[in-house]
Design an enzyme around this catalytic site. Structure first.
Site, PDB file in Angstrom:
ATOM      1  N   ASP A 182       0.886  -1.161   0.000  1.00 23.87           N
ATOM      2  CA  ASP A 182       0.000   0.000   0.000  1.00 23.87           C
ATOM      3  C   ASP A 182       0.927   1.215   0.000  1.00 23.87           C
ATOM      4  OD1 ASP A 182      -2.328   1.594   0.210  1.00 23.87           O
ATOM      5  OD2 ASP A 182      -2.056   1.725   2.379  1.00 23.87           O
ATOM      6  N   GLU A 224      -1.458  -1.451  -4.938  1.00 21.95           N
ATOM      7  CA  GLU A 224      -2.706  -0.775  -5.232  1.00 21.95           C
ATOM      8  C   GLU A 224      -2.498   0.221  -6.351  1.00 21.95           C
ATOM      9  OE1 GLU A 224      -6.164  -0.549  -1.935  1.00 21.95           O
ATOM     10  OE2 GLU A 224      -4.863   1.189  -2.025  1.00 21.95           O
ATOM     11  N   ASP A 247      -2.382   1.092   6.993  1.00 21.47           N
ATOM     12  CA  ASP A 247      -1.555   0.903   5.791  1.00 21.47           C
ATOM     13  C   ASP A 247      -1.070  -0.547   5.686  1.00 21.47           C
ATOM     14  OD1 ASP A 247      -1.079   3.966   5.030  1.00 21.47           O
ATOM     15  OD2 ASP A 247      -0.814   3.721   7.196  1.00 21.47           O
TER      16      ASP A 247
END
Length: 172
Positions: A16, A76, A149
């Site tokens: 992330d 992502e 996160d």
């Protein structure tokens, strides 16, 4: 990799990205079995120049890749963000992730947030706490993964594990 049961073991690193915090999660997948390997965050302080912060993230990711030797990296995909500064920062951190993966010859799988949520919860608009609870359940974790996160990175790793395992089976 083979665990001796005739099933292929796939190690996946989920990321992330962010310049303040880059979450990471490492999972092992053998068929539909998932196992937690490692997770956490790389945090950088905002009083350092951006290039130094990106270097710290790159060095941390390279160490992770060298120690866990993943078969694939999941990250992502950048989604539209109303805050342009945030979007640029995430884009720069994503570039560092892509560079580290390329330097180690690893395939990269990219997912939008809705794809990750769908893979983990079955619902593309699931709230963050539902995603965290499903990650906890899927990886048999005693506690909810934190910080956010790191939890998000584990969700990306789970999504990637399903995709990477499917891709490996398809090419076998």
């Amino acid at each position: 990799r083979d665990r001796g049961r005739g099933r292929c073991l796939v190690i996946v690193l989920g990321i992330d990205p962010g310049t303040a915090r880059t979450g990471y999660g490492v999972v092992a997948s053998a068929g539909s079995d998932l196992r937690l390997v490692d997770y956490g965050c790389y945090e950088t302080v905002d009083d350092r120049p951006l290039h130094e912060r990106l270097l710290l993230i790159h060095e941390g990711l390279s160490e992770l890749i060298e120690s866990h030797r993943p078969d694939a990296v999941g990250v992502e995909r950048l989604f539209f963000n109303k805050n342009v500064q945030t979007a640029f920062a995430v884009g720069q951190a994503r570039g560092v992730v892509l560079l580290a993966a390329a330097q180690h010859g690893l395939p990269v799988f990219e997912f939008g947030p809705h794809e990750v949520k769908m893979a983990v919860t079955g619902y593309g608009r699931a709230p963050k706490d539902q995603v965290q609870r499903m990650v906890q359940l899927m990886l048999s974790m005693a506690e909810l993964p934190r910080p956010d996160d790191a939890a998000d990175a584990l969700a990306v790793a789970v999504c990637t594990a399903h995709t990477a395992t499917t891709a490996r089976v398809a090419t076998a």
